[in-house]
Enzyme design. Structure first.
Site, PDB file in Angstrom:
ATOM      1  N   ASN A  74       0.513  -0.950  -0.081  1.00  0.00           N
ATOM      2  CA  ASN A  74      -0.144   0.330   0.086  1.00  0.00           C
ATOM      3  C   ASN A  74       1.116   1.567  -0.041  1.00  0.00           C
ATOM      4  O   ASN A  74       0.409   2.077  -0.657  1.00  0.00           O
ATOM      5  CB  ASN A  74      -1.942   0.121   1.113  1.00  0.00           C
ATOM      6  CG  ASN A  74      -0.171  -0.097   2.826  1.00  0.00           C
ATOM      7  OD1 ASN A  74       0.400  -0.567   2.659  1.00  0.00           O
ATOM      8  ND2 ASN A  74      -0.816   0.199   3.331  1.00  0.00           N
ATOM      9  N   GLY A 116       2.072  -5.083   7.460  1.00  0.00           N
ATOM     10  CA  GLY A 116       0.780  -5.987   6.600  1.00  0.00           C
ATOM     11  C   GLY A 116      -0.530  -5.941   7.601  1.00  0.00           C
ATOM     12  O   GLY A 116      -0.399  -5.569   8.637  1.00  0.00           O
ATOM     13  N   SER A 117      -1.085  -7.102   7.204  1.00  0.00           N
ATOM     14  CA  SER A 117      -2.102  -7.585   7.994  1.00  0.00           C
ATOM     15  C   SER A 117      -2.069  -8.427   9.444  1.00  0.00           C
ATOM     16  O   SER A 117      -0.848  -8.869   9.662  1.00  0.00           O
ATOM     17  CB  SER A 117      -3.283  -8.649   7.110  1.00  0.00           C
ATOM     18  OG  SER A 117      -2.294  -9.942   7.651  1.00  0.00           O
ATOM     19  N   THR A 118      -3.158  -8.428  10.475  1.00  0.00           N
ATOM     20  CA  THR A 118      -2.561  -8.339  11.532  1.00  0.00           C
ATOM     21  C   THR A 118      -2.397 -10.597  11.796  1.00  0.00           C
ATOM     22  O   THR A 118      -1.747 -10.255  11.914  1.00  0.00           O
ATOM     23  CB  THR A 118      -3.759  -8.132  12.191  1.00  0.00           C
ATOM     24  OG1 THR A 118      -4.030  -6.817  12.250  1.00  0.00           O
ATOM     25  CG2 THR A 118      -3.460  -8.725  13.743  1.00  0.00           C
ATOM     26  N   GLU A 123       3.587  -3.345  12.576  1.00  0.00           N
ATOM     27  CA  GLU A 123       2.720  -2.336  12.215  1.00  0.00           C
ATOM     28  C   GLU A 123       1.585  -3.127  11.828  1.00  0.00           C
ATOM     29  O   GLU A 123       1.997  -3.155  10.041  1.00  0.00           O
ATOM     30  CB  GLU A 123       3.462  -1.269  11.410  1.00  0.00           C
ATOM     31  CG  GLU A 123       2.234   0.054  10.969  1.00  0.00           C
ATOM     32  CD  GLU A 123       1.519   0.094  10.223  1.00  0.00           C
ATOM     33  OE1 GLU A 123       0.017  -0.276  10.537  1.00  0.00           O
ATOM     34  OE2 GLU A 123       1.621   0.869   9.615  1.00  0.00           O
ATOM     35  N   CYS A 175      -3.533   1.886   7.261  1.00  0.00           N
ATOM     36  CA  CYS A 175      -3.866   1.082   8.224  1.00  0.00           C
ATOM     37  C   CYS A 175      -4.307   2.237   9.254  1.00  0.00           C
ATOM     38  O   CYS A 175      -5.071   1.942   9.525  1.00  0.00           O
ATOM     39  CB  CYS A 175      -2.581   0.473   8.386  1.00  0.00           C
ATOM     40  SG  CYS A 175      -1.975  -0.780   7.728  1.00  0.00           S
ATOM     41  N   GLU A 204       8.142   3.080  15.718  1.00  0.00           N
ATOM     42  CA  GLU A 204       9.009   3.553  14.265  1.00  0.00           C
ATOM     43  C   GLU A 204       8.777   5.165  14.131  1.00  0.00           C
ATOM     44  O   GLU A 204       8.354   4.981  14.671  1.00  0.00           O
ATOM     45  CB  GLU A 204       8.723   3.090  13.054  1.00  0.00           C
ATOM     46  CG  GLU A 204       8.492   1.120  13.269  1.00  0.00           C
ATOM     47  CD  GLU A 204       7.982   0.282  11.305  1.00  0.00           C
ATOM     48  OE1 GLU A 204       9.449   0.042  10.403  1.00  0.00           O
ATOM     49  OE2 GLU A 204       6.782   0.573  11.471  1.00  0.00           O
TER      50      GLU A 204
END
Length: 455
Positions: free
Chosen positions: A133, A209-211, A231, A265, A434
């Site tokens: 993304n 990325g995704s959880t 993240e 996100c 971060e």
């Protein structure tokens, strides 16, 4: 059949931009060995020399901003304005990280009988697994501070968006960074990415990325006692109180969830509006959503481009029934992965689109009664990445910001990410922070040294 290559598609046209070979586990092993050897030399170099090379890398990136941006438009479908910002953000992150190389200080701690100091030493080889993304900036979030702290970096870009990462690796060599210090390993997440996660020579994984995938990576890193920064997903609230500047809040709302076609996100996809101004807010919001320009991402006037892939388009469609009550914008017909800006206006707070991360240009609007109710709704999610509070009352802004469980909040703004401030989430949105002034220390070990002064 083995996964040997990936066709990178232009999301706006569905045309093949380039075919990229996929990295094998054996190639990951070779890359780690080369990186480890180079990292020892890099860590031994004078801090001023490392800083100078990183600034040179930033300068080379600056000279290729337009090239990188155009490449991002082709592989990710980002609008040209956004893509230029992303390339510029890579430059800025490298510059910012370079400024920390000579300030990566330990401490002197008072102790009896001697002197105690701490040293911050690099971890070694760091694996960065970047998403599709925001391919350039998020790759740089991990890469720039890791390099600055004296580590080598192996970057695994998303299968759909490897082109800017590969070009950045070329620019790093052009700037004079040592060969094998920064390597890009395109390929499948469950092959190249998994090989990085499981490799004993990789000291830390940085994943965005995704959880679901993040949890899997965390479990594998735990088994090896390997550091990890995650993240992950988000379902961020945009809380609009009756005392706010409604015109400003409504005007800012569309791009708070439509930027990057909603593939963000931090997108404010739950619009919470105080009941006493709910109807008025919708009257202001409708024309703002309907006027968003969706189209060719290379056109300077375009505000929103396509989704990344057919699979993502199908996922987003699944959250929006054809007969749903909604405010809708427009999107092109024909080739490309297009979905119009959409605000669902008649959903229950526990409906899937109101609770789950859609990752597309879809938001829901929900009414609330008072401050307590607003906080309850804002926290009614497993995520906690970002959010906004719109009010003229400073005390309320501080109370609500303190009560909302999220890592990054903005008042009368939708800003979430600044490279000089920390970024990260609560709960299912991730682990660690971060960016910001402490970014380099996240890529170091702390060594304690005691020196006796007793005779």
């Amino acid at each position: 059949m083995a996964y040997t290559h990936h066709d990178v598609l232009d999301p706006a046209t569905e045309e093949i931009v380039r075919t990229v070979p996929a990295t094998t586990p054996a190639e990951v092993d070779t890359a780690v060995a080369r990186a480890a050897k180079t990292q020892r030399q890099w860590a031994a170099a004078a801090p001023a020399d490392r800083a100078r090379l990183l600034r040179r890398f930033a300068a080379v990136v600056d000279g290729h901003i337009e090239e990188l941006a155009r490449l991002e438009v082709r592989e990710a479908g980002h609008t040209i304005g956004n893509a230029r910002w992303e390339a510029g953000n890579v430059r800025d992150l490298l510059d910012y990280a370079a400024g920390g190389v000579e300030r990566l200080n330990g401490r002197q701690i008072p102790v009896p009988g001697g002197i105690n100091i701490t040293l911050l030493e690099p971890l070694g080889v760091v694996g960065v697994i970047a998403p599709w993304n925001f391919p350039m900036p998020i790759a740089a979030w991990g890469t720039a501070p890791a390099l600055a702290a004296g580590n080598a970096v192996l970057l695994k870009p998303a299968e759909t968006t490897p082109l800017t990462a590969l070009r950045l690796a070329e620019l790093a060599l052009e700037a004079g960074l040592p060969e094998h210090l920064f390597q890009v390993l395109p390929g499948a997440g469950d092959v190249a990415g998994n090989a990085l996660v499981e490799h004993p020579g990789v000291a830390k994984i940085v994943f965005t990325g995704s959880t679901r995938v993040g949890k899997n990576i965390m479990a594998k890193c735990a088994d090896r006692v390997k550091r990890v920064t995650l993240e992950l997903g988000g379902k961020s609230p945009n809380i609009v109180f009756a005392d706010s500047d409604l015109d400003a809040a409504a005007a800012a709302t569309p791009m708070s969830f439509l930027d990057n076609s909603g593939q963000d996100c931090c997108a404010r996809t739950r619009i919470l509006v105080q009941a006493s101004v709910y109807d008025r807010f919708l009257d202001l919001l409708a024309p703002a959503v309907e006027s968003v320009v969706v189209g060719d991402p290379s056109d300077e006037k375009t505000q929103m481009g396509p989704l990344i892939s057919r699979a993502q388009l199908d996922r987003v469609r699944g959250y929006v029934p054809d007969d749903a009550k909604a405010i809708r914008g427009t999107a092109p017909d024909g080739p490309g992965f297009w979905f119009p800006p959409t605000v669902l206006t008649d959903l229950a707070p526990d409906a899937p689109a109101a609770c789950e991360e859609v990752f597309g240009p879809v938001a829901v609007v929900l009414p609330f009664e008072d401050e307590e109710d607003a906080v309850r709704l804002a926290n009614a999610t497993e995520y906690g990445l970002s959010g906004s509070v719109w009010t003229r009352d400073v005390s309320r802004a501080l109370r609500v910001s303190g009560a909302v469980r999220a890592g990054n909040l903005s008042v009368n703004s939708h800003s979430s990410v600044r490279y000089w401030t920390p970024f990260g989430g609560y709960q299912q949105s991730g682990l660690g922070r971060e960016l910001g002034p402490d970014a380099l220390t996240a890529f170091t070990e702390t060594k304690n040294v005691f020196i006796s002064t007793e005779d």
